[in-house]
Design an enzyme around this catalytic site. Structure first.
Site, PDB file in Angstrom:
ATOM      1  N   HIS A   1      41.759  27.788  34.182  1.00  0.00           N
ATOM      2  CA  HIS A   1      42.600  28.649  35.011  1.00  0.00           C
ATOM      3  C   HIS A   1      43.983  28.712  34.407  1.00  0.00           C
ATOM      4  O   HIS A   1      44.495  27.720  33.917  1.00  0.00           O
ATOM      5  CB  HIS A   1      42.654  28.135  36.452  1.00  0.00           C
ATOM      6  CG  HIS A   1      41.588  28.765  37.262  1.00  0.00           C
ATOM      7  ND1 HIS A   1      41.827  29.803  38.121  1.00  0.00           N
ATOM      8  CD2 HIS A   1      40.267  28.560  37.282  1.00  0.00           C
ATOM      9  CE1 HIS A   1      40.678  30.178  38.655  1.00  0.00           C
ATOM     10  NE2 HIS A   1      39.726  29.437  38.164  1.00  0.00           N
TER      11      HIS A   1
ATOM     12  N   LYS B   1      45.091  33.004  50.312  1.00  0.00           N
ATOM     13  CA  LYS B   1      45.926  34.208  50.125  1.00  0.00           C
ATOM     14  C   LYS B   1      45.632  35.236  51.210  1.00  0.00           C
ATOM     15  O   LYS B   1      46.489  36.000  51.634  1.00  0.00           O
ATOM     16  CB  LYS B   1      45.649  34.802  48.739  1.00  0.00           C
ATOM     17  CG  LYS B   1      46.614  35.913  48.366  1.00  0.00           C
ATOM     18  CD  LYS B   1      46.361  36.421  46.966  1.00  0.00           C
ATOM     19  CE  LYS B   1      45.154  37.272  46.913  1.00  0.00           C
ATOM     20  NZ  LYS B   1      45.150  38.598  46.604  1.00  0.00           N
TER      21      LYS B   1
END
Length: 966
Positions: A172, A601
């Site tokens: 990532h 999110k």
């Protein structure tokens, strides 16, 4: 050196001691370590760039420390005045200095943690109550299970040898430090550790101090900025370097410690070498979700590279093993094999070896066996190398190891023979370690997961049904899709031929399946489908594996990440298990991945955490109903906003029965270095995961009471509503977010190979979770983590003040709730709304100032309510060590924040007036070409000289200071 500079040099130490006035315990050496590294660095800085630069760094540091003590925003303006008067070259040097000092502070922390741990092990207990809740010493855990929970040694042994923790390394885009620097940091840590060793002579001390200064200078003189984005192959090589450095040797060492811990509770047998306690997988080069740079060719290259690396690591050890196993006594079973090998071996094939380069005589039976293993390993490596270089190799496959059983067979034979001849203690030496490495790493080092979006499979299916003339798969109902997929899965005929019309995207998906068919099956782990919502998503992948002739199909893992998907996940799984063909295919085992980033999110941390908890409970119940053993695969990030936090606590706060001895979890980007960067860190990571998984299985946390659940449900609705009303419904939120944070400039960091947006020019929905969190972490406002908590608490307390007692009871009795609150408390301790206000003042248009003010008032209110629920007067009052570490870091971060805010102002507003003072830096090489040379490192910047590099250095420095990026 001028007198006032000497005064200043001592004053930085004095400032440090003001920030952390007293030792927290006898073994607290943090300020000592930090002061030493800082003094060495400031001397180096002065030697390289002159006294004026050193004084400027110290002035900024002192102003920042004063701000931390008084929280007076005037101090921030003063730092701003100093920084905006610098020319571009000086600006880069000053920013780099602060970034570097923060990294040194982190290294001092790591050495201190390791030092306290060694003291603890010598004492044979936990240093303090706190570490008992955050550490998981394997021996401590085994004793606790027996004495407090009355488990028998045999029960503990059985549970341990049957459990599996699979750590999945992902690339990532959050590892913001270059590998060249990571290696230097490791050497600084080693020097610092040895400098404080008890039995060190004055000469050794001097040599170590010189080495320390050399490494600090080398790190400072290395360009911190990646000048080009890494490719997936770069990411894979970076990830694999940890195997080479620490994991490879760390695993057998850790398993020996487990053996010792078992012995100490009365188990006189070692863990079987093939007990799958720790496994490793990877997403580097396999995760193509939203990353067009991961192609089938890259997946193939990455697998071959991993095989080559594995063979290299085994090759490096096999000769040591040959030296060790010099015995002549052996079992009849081994003797038969030795005679057979000796007859068939050629005399002159071993000239390319350094040791044992002539044919081994049959009087050294173990060496004969291992010599054959060595030949096959050599061929395995060379064949992988040829295939990687040219796609072709003359070495036949049968001359290599093709599967791990073949590799284990001769080693097991040696082990059995040694035991039969009374040499068990020899068998349990390096040979056992080697067997354990083969069992853990196999021939592929790690198993590569493939991840792809479900939509991409739907496109392929649509192309196939259109080609067959039976309509558009995309337009079919779920029932019709399932019916057709199952009839094809039950049939025998091929679905399509080479003449299937293919777009580039469709060819890419099919070629990936062809790579799965072509390479050895032990190279791969799971096939993860993101955005999976229906059984047909899973069945489509099963059908494509069959069509592309994947000999040993990968297990298919649906990934649920958005809030709505998590809510619908149990029903989706039940529909999948109700398909008889699929139940027969999975043999009673299923894996499901849950995503922490996107759910956070989408709904904020509070609701995401609660929904993830409930989804796991319900998924486990569905699996039980169908008699399936479910493994949860946790897609956690490094930051709290993306599900991060201390490993031990995270595992122990999962719902009861959801781990059951098998756990998969991602170890992402920036966390890989914190988990495996050093030998002792690697050991600690393996220990934490193993001990916490064992404890969760044998002593599950309590289930929440019905009234706690009801309160959580009520609060989650309020939290989601508040979060979404601001993030998604406030018409100018996106505008505010882009102005108040460095989100627009994030892409310049070249952190990862993946684009930061799924779709260009869209809103928050399409922004990846990583840059979303990264941007708020940089300004120390952490909005995605805390937003929603305050409204939820306020709602239930306004409704009935007695709810405060219930919330405090939940905090004290329910691990999940406690961990959720503690992590947010830690984020508040790292946050600073005063810094966020500076960004607003400099970067946000005046008509949006009131919006920022409102958010900061919300921040303060949430913090107070959180402390009330936790029953704390101050943040982190229960963890003085963490509090001390954050205090020491804060001044460096503040200076970088001020620098970043002003850099963003200069980049975005060309009319912003600055008045550069005289050039400060002296460079020892050439007085005419000082630090301005640094400006030329960046040849592609569209901004004024030096601005972009200074900005990127602030981002990297703040990321190092927050100890997590995205």
């Amino acid at each position: 050196m001028a007198r006032n500079a000497v005064d200043k040099a001592t004053s930085i130490d004095a400032q440090l001691r003001l920030l952390a006035p007293q030792k927290l315990s006898d073994d607290d050496k943090l300020v000592e370590y930090d002061a030493l590294l800082l003094d060495r660095f400031l001397d180096i800085l002065q030697d390289l760039h002159g006294e004026d630069i050193r004084e400027t760094v110290q002035e900024c540091y002192e102003l920042a420390a004063e701000y931390e003590n008084k929280l007076d925003p005037k101090m921030l303006d003063e730092i701003g005045n100093v920084l905006t008067s610098l020319d571009p070259g000086d600006s880069i040097v000053i920013t780099k200095s602060f970034s570097h000092m923060l990294i040194l502070a982190n290294l001092a922390e790591e050495v201190q943690i390791a030092y306290r741990r060694r003291i603890k092990l010598k004492k044979g207990d936990f240093v303090d109550e706190n570490s008992a809740t955050t550490e998981s010493d394997i021996e401590e855990t085994l004793k606790r299970l027996m004495h407090q929970l009355k488990k028998s040694p045999l029960e503990v042994f059985d549970a341990l040898k049957n459990q599996t923790v699979d750590l999945v390394l992902t690339a990532h885009p959050t590892q913001s430090v270059r590998r060249s620097l990571l290696q230097k940091h490791g050497r600084i840590r080693n020097c610092l550790t040895q400098l404080y060793a008890k039995d060190i002579t004055p000469d050794e001390k001097q040599e170590l101090d010189e080495a320390l200064q050399r490494e600090i200078q080398a790190a400072f003189r290395t360009d911190e900025i990646r000048r080009a984005p890494p490719t997936p192959q770069d990411e894979m090589r970076a990830g694999m370097s940890y195997f080479h450095e620490t994991i490879w040797k760390g695993v057998p060492k850790f398993l020996r410690r487990v053996d010792t811990a078992l012995k100490n509770i009365g188990i006189n047998e070692r863990l079987p070498y093939n007990a799958p306690i720790i496994q490793f997988s990877s997403w580097m080069g396999g995760d193509r979700d939203g990353n067009p740079r991961v192609t089938p060719e890259i997946t193939r290259d990455v697998c071959l590279l991993a095989r080559m690396m594995a063979a290299n690591l085994y090759n490096a050890q096999i000769e040591d093993l040959m030296f060790e196993l010099s015995m002549w006594r052996c079992s009849d079973e081994l003797r038969v094999k030795v005679d057979e090998l000796h007859r068939s071996s050629k005399k002159d094939t071993t000239k390319h070896y350094i040791e044992f380069w002539k044919q081994v005589p049959p009087s050294e039976p173990y060496r004969v066996i291992l010599s054959d293993v060595r030949d096959k390993l050599y061929n395995t490596r060379e064949r992988a190398r040829h295939l990687l270089a040219s796609g072709f190799s003359e070495i036949p496959e049968e001359a290599t190891f093709t599967d791990v059983e073949q590799f284990l067979e001769p080693l097991e034979l040696c082990y059995r023979s040694l035991c039969a001849c009374g040499d068990r203690s020899v068998a349990d030496g390096s040979l056992l370690d080697f067997l354990r490495q083969v069992s853990t790493f196999g021939l592929s080092l790690v198993r590569l997961d493939i991840r792809q979006e479900s939509d991409r499979h739907t496109d392929v299916m649509d192309a196939i049904t259109e080609y067959l003339g039976i309509g558009s798969y995309r337009k079919w109902t779920e029932e019709k899709r399932q019916e057709w997929l199952l009839s094809e899965l039950n049939g025998k005929r091929p679905l399509f031929g080479p003449d299937l019309p293919k777009s580039d995207e469709i060819a890419d998906v099919l070629d990936t399946f062809h790579v799965l068919a072509e390479l050895p099956s032990d190279s791969f782990g799971a096939y993860v489908i993101s955005m999976a919502t229906a059984p047909s998503d899973v069945l489509a992948v099963e059908l494509l594996q069959r069509e592309c002739h994947v000999k040993k199909p990968l297990r298919v893992v649906p990934l649920f990440e958005k809030l709505a998907d998590l809510e619908a996940a149990p029903a989706a799984l039940a529909r999948l298990f109700s398909v008889e063909w699929y139940r027969n295919r999975i043999n009673g085992k299923q894996e499901v991945m849950i995503g922490y980033s996107d759910s956070g999110k989408d709904a904020g941390r509070f609701s995401a955490a609660w929904q993830l908890y409930k989804a796991q409970e319900e998924l486990i119940n569905v699996a039980k109903l169908y008699g399936v053993k479910l493994t949860m695969f946790h897609g956690r990030g490094g930051t709290v906003g993306r599900g991060g936090g201390p490993t031990h606590l995270a595992i122990l706060s999962q719902p009861p029965e959801t781990i059951h001895g098998s756990l998969r979890v991602t170890v992402q980007g920036e966390v890989i270095e914190q988990s495996f960067g050093e030998e002792h860190l690697c050991f600690r990571t393996l220990q934490r995961f193993t001990a916490a998984t064992l404890e969760h299985g044998m002593h599950p946390p309590i289930s929440p009471k019905p009234e706690w659940r009801a309160l959580m449900d009520e609060m989650a609705i309020v939290a989601t509503k508040e979060y979404r009303s601001i993030v998604f419904e406030e018409p100018r939120f996106v505008e505010y977010f882009r102005l108040a944070t460095p989100e627009m400039e994030y892409g310049r960091m070249n952190i990862g190979s993946r684009p930061s947006k799924r779709k260009p020019s869209a809103g928050i929905e399409s922004l990846r979770a990583i840059p979303w969190i990264f941007a708020w972490t940089q300004t120390r406002f952490h909005l995605p983590v805390w937003l929603g908590f305050g409204a939820a608490f306020k709602h239930v307390l306004d409704k009935d003040i007695r709810n405060l007692q219930t919330l405090q009871e939940m905090y004290n009795q329910w691990p999940f709730f406690r961990v959720t609150i503690d992590l947010v408390e830690m984020v508040f301790a790292k946050g600073d709304p005063g810094i966020a206000a500076l960004y607003d003042k400099l970067l946000v248009s005046e008509d949006l100032w009131s919006f920022g003010k409102r958010l900061r008032a919300n921040y303060e209110e949430t913090k107070q309510l959180l402390l009330q629920v936790a029953g704390h007067k101050d943040l982190l009052e229960g963890d003085p060590y963490l509090k001390q570490r954050l205090r020491i870091r804060d001044s460096y971060i503040t200076a970088l924040n001020v620098c970043q805010a002003y850099m963003l102002k200069r980049i975005r507003d060309p009319g912003f007036q600055v008045n550069p003072g005289p050039h400060l830096s002296k460079d020892i090489m050439d007085m005419g070409k000082p630090a301005s040379e640094l400006v030329k490192l960046n040849t592609t910047s569209e901004y004024a000289p030096g601005l972009e590099d200074t900005l990127i250095l602030t981002m990297k420095g703040i990321a190092a200071g927050m100890q997590n990026t995205g």
